[in-house]
Design a protein around this motif. Structure first.
Motif, PDB file in Angstrom:
ATOM      1  N   ARG A  13      44.642  18.893  30.429  1.00  0.00           N
ATOM      2  CA  ARG A  13      43.653  19.011  31.512  1.00  0.00           C
ATOM      3  C   ARG A  13      43.954  18.001  32.618  1.00  0.00           C
ATOM      4  N   ASP A  14      43.719  16.718  32.397  1.00  0.00           N
ATOM      5  CA  ASP A  14      43.998  15.741  33.452  1.00  0.00           C
ATOM      6  C   ASP A  14      45.514  15.639  33.671  1.00  0.00           C
ATOM      7  N   LEU A  73      36.386  21.274  29.849  1.00  0.00           N
ATOM      8  CA  LEU A  73      35.707  20.514  30.904  1.00  0.00           C
ATOM      9  C   LEU A  73      34.842  21.449  31.750  1.00  0.00           C
ATOM     10  N   HIS A  97      32.633  19.157  27.679  1.00  0.00           N
ATOM     11  CA  HIS A  97      32.656  17.884  28.390  1.00  0.00           C
ATOM     12  C   HIS A  97      32.170  18.157  29.817  1.00  0.00           C
ATOM     13  N   PHE A  99      30.545  16.752  33.568  1.00  0.00           N
ATOM     14  CA  PHE A  99      30.588  15.526  34.382  1.00  0.00           C
ATOM     15  C   PHE A  99      29.933  15.740  35.736  1.00  0.00           C
ATOM     16  N   SER A 139      30.258  12.662  31.297  1.00  0.00           N
ATOM     17  CA  SER A 139      30.946  11.606  32.063  1.00  0.00           C
ATOM     18  C   SER A 139      30.277  11.390  33.408  1.00  0.00           C
ATOM     19  N   GLU A 141      31.153  10.522  36.654  1.00  0.00           N
ATOM     20  CA  GLU A 141      32.437  10.367  37.353  1.00  0.00           C
ATOM     21  C   GLU A 141      32.383   9.174  38.313  1.00  0.00           C
ATOM     22  N   ASN A 167      31.270   9.183  28.125  1.00  0.00           N
ATOM     23  CA  ASN A 167      32.597   8.749  28.567  1.00  0.00           C
ATOM     24  C   ASN A 167      32.481   8.033  29.909  1.00  0.00           C
ATOM     25  N   PRO A 169      34.382   6.904  32.995  1.00  0.00           N
ATOM     26  CA  PRO A 169      35.688   7.010  33.658  1.00  0.00           C
ATOM     27  C   PRO A 169      35.870   5.982  34.771  1.00  0.00           C
ATOM     28  N   THR A 171      37.606   6.481  37.476  1.00  0.00           N
ATOM     29  CA  THR A 171      38.230   7.649  38.101  1.00  0.00           C
ATOM     30  C   THR A 171      39.330   7.296  39.094  1.00  0.00           C
ATOM     31  N   HIS A 202      37.908   6.470  30.047  1.00  0.00           N
ATOM     32  CA  HIS A 202      38.905   7.367  30.646  1.00  0.00           C
ATOM     33  C   HIS A 202      39.426   6.633  31.882  1.00  0.00           C
ATOM     34  N   HIS A 204      42.249   5.569  34.874  1.00  0.00           N
ATOM     35  CA  HIS A 204      43.395   5.984  35.679  1.00  0.00           C
ATOM     36  C   HIS A 204      44.247   4.773  36.028  1.00  0.00           C
ATOM     37  N   GLN A 510      39.172  20.922  42.241  1.00  0.00           N
ATOM     38  CA  GLN A 510      38.167  20.382  41.335  1.00  0.00           C
ATOM     39  C   GLN A 510      37.071  19.626  42.070  1.00  0.00           C
TER      40      GLN A 510
HETATM   41  O1  KIV Z   1      38.943  10.815  36.218  1.00  0.00           O
HETATM   42  C1  KIV Z   1      37.850  11.361  35.961  1.00  0.00           C
HETATM   43  O2  KIV Z   1      36.775  10.888  36.356  1.00  0.00           O
HETATM   44  C2  KIV Z   1      37.878  12.598  35.213  1.00  0.00           C
HETATM   45  C3  KIV Z   1      36.552  13.079  34.705  1.00  0.00           C
HETATM   46  C4  KIV Z   1      36.445  14.549  34.753  1.00  0.00           C
HETATM   47  C5  KIV Z   1      36.309  12.515  33.341  1.00  0.00           C
HETATM   48  O3  KIV Z   1      38.915  13.136  34.942  1.00  0.00           O
END
Ligand code: KIV
Ligand code: ZN
Length: 514
Positions: A13-14, A73, A97, A99, A139, A141, A167, A169, A171, A202, A204, A510
């Motif tokens: 997914r991500d 998601l 899931h 968000f 989540s 976000e 969760n 994140p 982001t 989660h 990045h 998205q």
């Molecule tokens: O990075 C993010 O916030 C996401 C959410 C959908 C969990 O990928």
């Protein structure tokens, strides 16, 4: 007894949100099976409302996977949640899931909603998701840039509404480890019903801190980490699964929890993801890079020979590096072939499919004496790609590259059942071959990437070629493998062309209309 650290993999997914890393349904199922062998707890299979292709992929993964939870998601929208619920129908253990963004900048500028409206939507989304499954993750976000009091408010409300995993994140990859860890600790302390949910993170990697932030969160009470194979993901990527798992395993003196990951499957899984997405792994990448266990300096080599632990904190074989061993050869029989394929998670749908794969294996074994697991994976990729490649097929390729002469290629293709011949000159035989193909298929696509990797070692190794083409904003990857890299290049180019010619399954951007 230590706590369990849940490993939630979001490569499908991500990871797929990395520009150019799109995967089709069959590729996603193959990766999902590899993740199941790795024993990840949760596989996030996709975002069903994003496109019909994503919906079908989540459906296919749901049907193929029994050992891991399969997650879909959904934005905090009724229609998204219903799509996710429908896609997960065949799953043994489904999770939804959902968000919604909670940072002031996202709420004001992107959603154009007040904080009260955001809480209302989040609660409604969780309640709707609970109609489909008891396993619901929420989540907020951009939590890393959200106001803490608001995070406490919305999280308490969604747990009361039935969310079982929360969760957090980061982001945009903005947080630093000490502050992210402290945030998790405070959220768990301040939210009255926090003990009713598992806290997850989660992260990045925009500042290169995704793994550090995730581990800081684990030290402060998070018991699920969302991560991807090779750290694939949106922009600079997500936390790398292999780094999280091996850090926790190697530093059991520090971590109060452990994972159930079968670490010997890490390298095979990393190679599969790299080959399917066309994203190479840098040689100095921790755990899965080609040099991760190579000792160059004499002092280090001497130390390792005397006592391995002088310079090594992990054993290469524990993360699956020893997998690169000879498994089959020219004299191996059909049964040995089928058994090894089964061990790699590949089941044949019919005797004909097995026979076809076995015939290809024999052909390869004639050219190459030792057949490794990676060769078998490439062989299966090719069989799948050819089955998909209905419109354009390679019948013959002839190249000429005498010293001092301009390289030339002549190609024979079958296009929609009709045989066509083309030829071209190029700066080398690969260039000439791709130009000759293009002169017949006329895609007008831009070549974004051409890469060659040796699947195993030795000059008789198969070369695996990845080609990335772009046409009118649509990006596709093509792969091809052969002991001759010119043929591998032509196969990869045609694989990409066939994907371009198949109906587009475009995604919605998205979150654009949340
Ligand atoms: O990075 C993010 O916030 C996401 C959410 C959908 C969990 O990928
Ligand atoms: Zn993300």
């Amino acid at each position: 007894m230590k706590d369990k650290l849940i490993i939630f993999d979001t490569t499908l997914r991500d990871g797929e949100q990395s520009p150019g890393a799109s995967m089709n349904k069959e590729e996603k199922v193959r990766i999902a099976k590899a993740l199941e062998r790795l024993k990840v707890d949760v596989i996030e299979a996709g975002f069903p409302a994003a496109s019909p292709g994503d919906f079908e992929a989540v459906q296919a993964v749901s049907q193929a996977i029994a050992g891991s939870v399969v997650c879909a998601l959904a934005r905090a929208l009724e229609s998204d949640i219903d799509r996710a619920g429908a896609a997960l129908q065949g799953a043994k253990r489904p999770r939804i899931h959902t968000f919604i963004a909670t940072s002031p900048i996202h709420m004001q500028r992107k959603l154009r909603l007040t904080p009260d409206q955001v809480v209302e939507r989040a609660v409604a989304a969780v309640k709707r998701a609970r109609r489909y499954t008891d396993d619901v993750e929420f989540s907020p976000e951009d939590a890393g840039r959200s106001e803490e009091d608001f995070l406490c408010r919305i999280i308490e409300a969604v747990i009361a509404a039935g969310a079982t995993t929360i969760n957090i994140p980061d982001t945009v990859g903005y947080s630093l480890p000490h502050e992210f860890g402290a945030l998790i600790r405070r959220l768990k302390e301040r939210i009255p019903n926090a003990d009713k949910a598992i806290f997850s993170v989660h992260c990045h990697n925009d500042l290169g801190l995704a793994v550090a932030n995730s581990l800081a969160a684990v030290l402060n009470g998070a018991r699920q980490v969302e991560c991807t194979i090779n750290g694939l993901g949106e922009r600079a990527g997500n936390a790398a699964l292999e780094e999280i798992v091996m850090a926790v395993k190697t530093r059991q003196d520090v971590f109060p929890c452990d994972t159930q990951i079968n670490t010997r499957e890490i390298v095979p899984c990393s190679k599969l993801v790299s080959s399917i997405t066309g994203f190479p792994v840098q040689p100095n990448k921790a755990i899965v890079g080609a040099n991760a266990f190579a000792h160059e300096s004499g002092i280090h080599q001497d130390g390792v020979l005397k006592h391995r632990e002088t310079y090594e904190i992990m054993r290469a074989e524990d993360v699956g590096w020893s997998a690169n061993r000879m498994v089959l050869g020219k004299h191996s029989g059909r049964n040995a072939f089928r058994t090894r394929m089964r061990e790699l998670g590949i089941e044949f749908e019919s005797e004909e499919a097995l026979n076809e794969a076995f015939a290809r294996f024999k052909e390869l074994a004639d050219k190459k004496h030792e057949i490794f697991d990676e060769d078998l994976q490439a062989l299966i990729s090719e069989q799948i790609y050819e089955a998909e490649a209905e419109r354009v097929k390679l019948l013959a390729l002839h190249v000429c590259a005498d010293t001092g002469e301009v390289p030339r290629a002549q190609v024979v293709l079958k296009i929609d059942g009709e045989e066509k011949r083309g030829e071209a000159e190029g700066s080398g035989v690969v260039d000439a071959s791709l130009k000759a193909i293009e002169s017949l298929v006329n895609t007008g696509a831009t070549l974004l990437l051409y890469s060659v990797n040796s699947i195993t070692t030795g000059t008789d190794a198969q070369g695996e070629v990845t080609v990335r083409l772009e046409k009118s904003g649509r990006i596709v990857n093509g792969q091809g493998a052969d002991t001759d890299i010119v043929i591998a290049s032509a196969k990869a180019y045609l694989n990409a062309v066939n994907k371009l010619l198949s109906p587009s399954l475009r995604k919605h951007p998205q979150g654009a209309d949340v």
